[in-house]
Scaffold this active site. Structure first.
Site, mmCIF file in Angstrom:
data_model
loop_
_atom_site.group_PDB
_atom_site.id
_atom_site.type_symbol
_atom_site.label_atom_id
_atom_site.label_comp_id
_atom_site.label_asym_id
_atom_site.label_seq_id
_atom_site.Cartn_x
_atom_site.Cartn_y
_atom_site.Cartn_z
ATOM 1 N N ASP A 1 10.092 39.227 45.160
ATOM 2 C CA ASP A 1 11.042 39.040 46.260
ATOM 3 C C ASP A 1 11.864 40.310 46.495
ATOM 4 O OD1 ASP A 1 12.705 37.362 48.125
ATOM 5 O OD2 ASP A 1 14.226 37.996 46.689
ATOM 6 N N ASP B 1 12.124 56.585 90.924
ATOM 7 C CA ASP B 1 12.816 57.017 92.124
ATOM 8 C C ASP B 1 12.511 58.506 92.296
ATOM 9 O OD1 ASP B 1 14.764 57.064 94.265
ATOM 10 O OD2 ASP B 1 16.075 58.088 92.854
ATOM 11 N N CYS C 1 22.976 38.079 55.442
ATOM 12 C CA CYS C 1 24.405 37.840 55.194
ATOM 13 C C CYS C 1 25.150 37.736 56.524
ATOM 14 C CB CYS C 1 25.010 38.977 54.368
ATOM 15 S SG CYS C 1 24.334 39.152 52.706
ATOM 16 N N ASP D 1 25.122 42.691 52.330
ATOM 17 C CA ASP D 1 24.011 43.444 51.765
ATOM 18 C C ASP D 1 22.829 43.557 52.727
ATOM 19 O OD1 ASP D 1 25.356 43.779 49.366
ATOM 20 O OD2 ASP D 1 24.640 41.857 48.588
#
Length: 793
Positions: free
Chosen positions: A773, A492, A82, A78
């Site tokens: 959360d 360069d 994980c 998920d």
């Protein structure tokens, strides 16, 4: 003498493994008699005697015995946390040299000693953690089964029909089982259980706690099983553990309704995270979808569809309008029209003429087109892009490494704090046990580090995928972070700031200029010298018919001679024709002025009389001046480091408006980059071949390599389109990515800080903690996804 061993002959797994190349390099350093060597993806080249060959082959054979490579596709991840838990669990196995997960591709790559650990051991760990695992076999996914003759279709029986029905039913059952075991299925099961519990509680309030407890247990079962798996493989402090402890604690406190609500909200959050993660992967999977599964092989008048894996260099294939090119190739038709937008971001279709190169994944437009294959199976431009994106997650930004270290001790520390919150107030201040245990459980959920852990990889993956769609191949977050801090960009000259080939810029003739060019081109047409080719190209561009030359001669490094239409024509350097040149004051003065501008001047004589001069120079790219101006507006100091003569370098630097250090040998460039590093982060831009040492030494190396192997390996970034104007976009992308990361970290930690305080003051409950959360994780992911839409222009 330099020898070469084809790497693939001895160790096929290692051709795309940087770790093995590094290990082989260290082993070769210890071999006596090996003065110098280079290990690349396909070969080992070295300077030394033939006797050393057997020792090198022995080293490779030993590496093959001790280092096996396996790749698996992982399902069920998920979020990056994980992936991190899988990496840690696999890394703990004995005999594992490296375990790397590409979250963007859902791919686990392992390097292990088969004498100490088996494939089954690795599989048991991953499946034991609750994730699906499928072995990736090169080409197996792309193999196309050849169909038997159509007559066999008429011989089907009732038995085969029944078998087909059973197979279909099993397939549907398998899909249903996979859905129910996924994040969305678990969420729906928990949601239905909660709705039923609420309904039953309305009819029978006396048993409401029992109903809610049952609903909570239904939601808890998959989380609890995942917790047991995680603990079994050494993952003690994951979000699953925190949720299990919080839910069981709430049930013991009699908060059954809240426990069931918390678990349902958590499962909703997991489903949202998985959806957001899939969205972040889309930028990479779109590239994977560009690879055709079959190719149409042309053999005389015969056409045959074969697997892309069966193509070989030199095969002739044809691609119909609306189909994509399955391999890198050379166009064999007149005027092929190709849409390369998916690879380079260039929206306008490109016209490719006969013998021009085309990249795998390009979309053929308008007409059937034939190509000659130039890439081995699994090693075309698209394969290299995908491989680069997969490997880029290994090159973590310093901020990402800090977050990884921080999160590893943050969660255990927060569990300790939660324990103190639960026991100290009741023990020392006679507070109510139930109240402070509840607060501790809430604090456990708030302490989940998911939003923090995902803050960096989500932003980096989104930015890398968006950049890849524009043809900007970036090797990971480390390069992005360094780009954001860039102070100096060194260039360069040849092939980077200039077109890489000389062009005629001035023609000064005593008489008819076109006639002088015509005769000069006739003498030069047989030469392969870049200046000669430039003169011929200039004549052709002017529509001048070039006559034939006879008695052509060449004086190496000085002049070319020949007879054209009965006249003696000579073309050479100013030194060779110094006497004729100084005899004409006007032309001599113009020649000196052109030389002062950094141009190369060639003198033309006809029948030994001065006819005029031509001036040539490797001209700056059309976009060079504007690009340098944009970089300077971004407060980037620009400087050109070139091995060309100081006069030429100074003239070009003055025209483009940047500082110049000229006449530099390769080792001088390294010294200059080292000195520039004292002022801050240095970015070096070169062509990816002769500038490889400088690209590696600089903090960030950017190769104008068009996706070549050398460019991808030597540099941190490769520009597929070879466009200088992508450089300011890269700087802006680096800065946008770091700003996004800082926003994500601030959002994750800020929300946790706020809810930590509200929890301690009794304002926040369990369900609010879950919302906080989950909300933080989703917000961080959505913020990172903005980088997918950002063009950085």
């Amino acid at each position: 003498m330099t020898q070469t061993i084809l790497f693939i002959d001895h160790m096929p797994e290692a051709e795309s493994c940087g770790d093995c190349r590094d290990r082989i390099g260290k082993r070769l350093e210890a071999l006596p008699g090996l003065s110098s060597f280079e290990v690349s993806r396909k070969a080992i080249s070295w300077a030394g005697s033939d006797d050393i060959k057997d020792a090198i082959v022995a080293v490779i054979a030993e590496m093959k015995d001790l280092h096996h490579h396996m790749a698996w596709t992982i399902s069920g991840m998920d979020c990056p946390s994980c992936a991190k838990s899988i990496e840690k669990a696999v890394d703990r196995l004995p005999g594992i040299h490296a375990a790397r997960i590409s979250f963007a591709r859902e791919r686990l790559n392992t390097d292990f000693n088969p004498n100490e650990v088996s494939q089954d051991d690795i599989q048991k760990v991953v499946t034991g953690l609750g994730f699906g695992l499928t072995e990736v076999r090169d080409g197996s996914a792309n193999k196309v089964e050849r169909k038997s003759s159509c007559c066999s279709a008429s011989q089907t029986t009732d038995q085969s029909s029944k078998a087909s029905v059973i197979a279909d039913a099993n397939d549907h059952l398998g899909k249903l089982k996979a859905f129910l075991s996924g994040s969305t299925g678990k969420m729906l099961i928990a949601g239905v259980a909660l709705i039923i519990a609420v309904g039953l509680a309305q009819f029978n309030p006396a048993n409401a706690r029992f109903y809610y407890s049952a609903a909570a247990l239904i939601g808890l079962v998959p989380i609890f099983l995942n917790t047991l798996r995680s603990i079994r493989f050494g993952q003690y402090f994951g979000i699953q553990t925190l949720m299990t402890v919080a839910a069981i604690g709430a049930l013991f406190l009699g908060e059954a309704l809240e426990a069931s609500m918390v678990l349902f909200l958590f499962l909703i959050g997991e489903a949202l995270e998985q959806r957001a993660a899939n969205k972040a992967r889309e930028g990479v999977t779109l590239l994977l979808d560009l690879q055709p599964k079959v190719a149409r092989l042309v053999q005389g008048n015969h056409r045959q569809e074969i697997s892309v894996e069966d193509l070989s260099v030199g095969d002739v294939i044809e691609v119909r309008p609306g189909e994509r090119l399955p391999a890198d190739g050379i166009v064999l038709n007149n005027m092929a029209v190709l849409d390369e937008s998916a690879l380079t971001g260039e929206s306008i279709p490109r016209n490719r003429d006969v013998n021009e190169a085309a990249q795998a994944g390009s979309l053929v437009l308008e007409k059937l087109t034939t190509f000659r294959v130039t890439s081995e199976a699994g090693d075309n431009t698209l394969d290299r892009i995908i491989r680069l994106i997969e490997e880029s997650e290994e090159h973590k930004a310093p901020v990402a490494r800090f977050i990884d270290r921080f999160s590893s001790w943050y969660t255990p520390a927060m569990m300790g704090v939660s324990l103190l919150v639960a026991v100290i107030p009741p023990l020392l201040f006679n507070a109510v046990w139930e109240s402070w245990i509840y607060k501790a459980l809430t604090l456990l959920i708030i302490s989940c580090p998911c939003a923090l852990v995902i803050s960096v990889p989500a932003a980096v993956t989104s930015s890398l995928a968006a950049a890849a769609r524009r043809g900007l191949l970036i090797k990971g977050g480390a390069a992005l972070e360094l780009l954001s801090r860039a102070k100096t960009m060194a260039f360069d000259k040849t092939g980077t700031l200039t077109e890489g080939k000389p062009q005629v810029t001035d023609v000064v003739a005593q008489g008819d200029a076109a006639e002088m060019v015509r005769l000069t081109a006739a003498v030069e047409r047989g030469s392969s010298h870049p200046l000669a080719e430039a003169v011929v190209r200039y004549a052709e561009d002017q529509g001048i018919d070039i006559p034939a030359v006879t008695d052509a001669q060449s004086i190496t490094g000085k002049a070319a001679l020949g007879q054209v239409e009965g006249r003696n024509i000579a073309v050479g350097s100013t030194d060779y024709f110094a006497e004729q040149l100084t005899g004409d004051a006007n032309i001599y003065a113009q020649a000196q002025e052109l030389l002062a501008q950094g141009k190369t001047v060639v003198v033309v004589t006809i029948d030994k009389a001065l006819a005029g001069i031509l001036a040539l120079r490797d001209e700056p790219r059309a976009e060079a001046k504007d690009t340098l101006k944009q970089l300077q507006q971004l407060d980037i100091e620009t400087i050109m480091l070139t091995g060309d003569n100081p006069k030429t370098g100074k003239a070009l630097g003055g025209e483009l408006g940047l500082a110049v250090k000229a006449g530099l040998m390769p080792q001088d460039k390294l010294r200059e980059i080292d000195q520039l590093g004292s002022k801050g982060t240095v970015v070096m831009v070169g062509d990816g071949i002769n500038d490889a040492p400088a690209l590696k030494v600089a903090d960030v190396g950017i190769a104008m390599g068009g996706g070549t192997d050398v460019a991808l390996e030597a540099a941190d970034i490769a520009l597929m389109q070879n466009k200088l104007q992508d450089l300011p976009a890269l700087i802006r992308r680096g800065r946008q990515t770091m700003l996004n990361i800082h926003q994500n970290v601030a959002l994750a930690l800020g929300l946790k800080g706020i809810f930590l305080l509200t929890t301690l003051f009794g304002v926040t409950g369990l369900w609010m903690a879950v919302l906080a959360d989950t909300g933080a994780t989703v917000l961080v992911t959505l913020n990172a996804l903005r980088l997918l839409r950002s063009s950085s222009d």
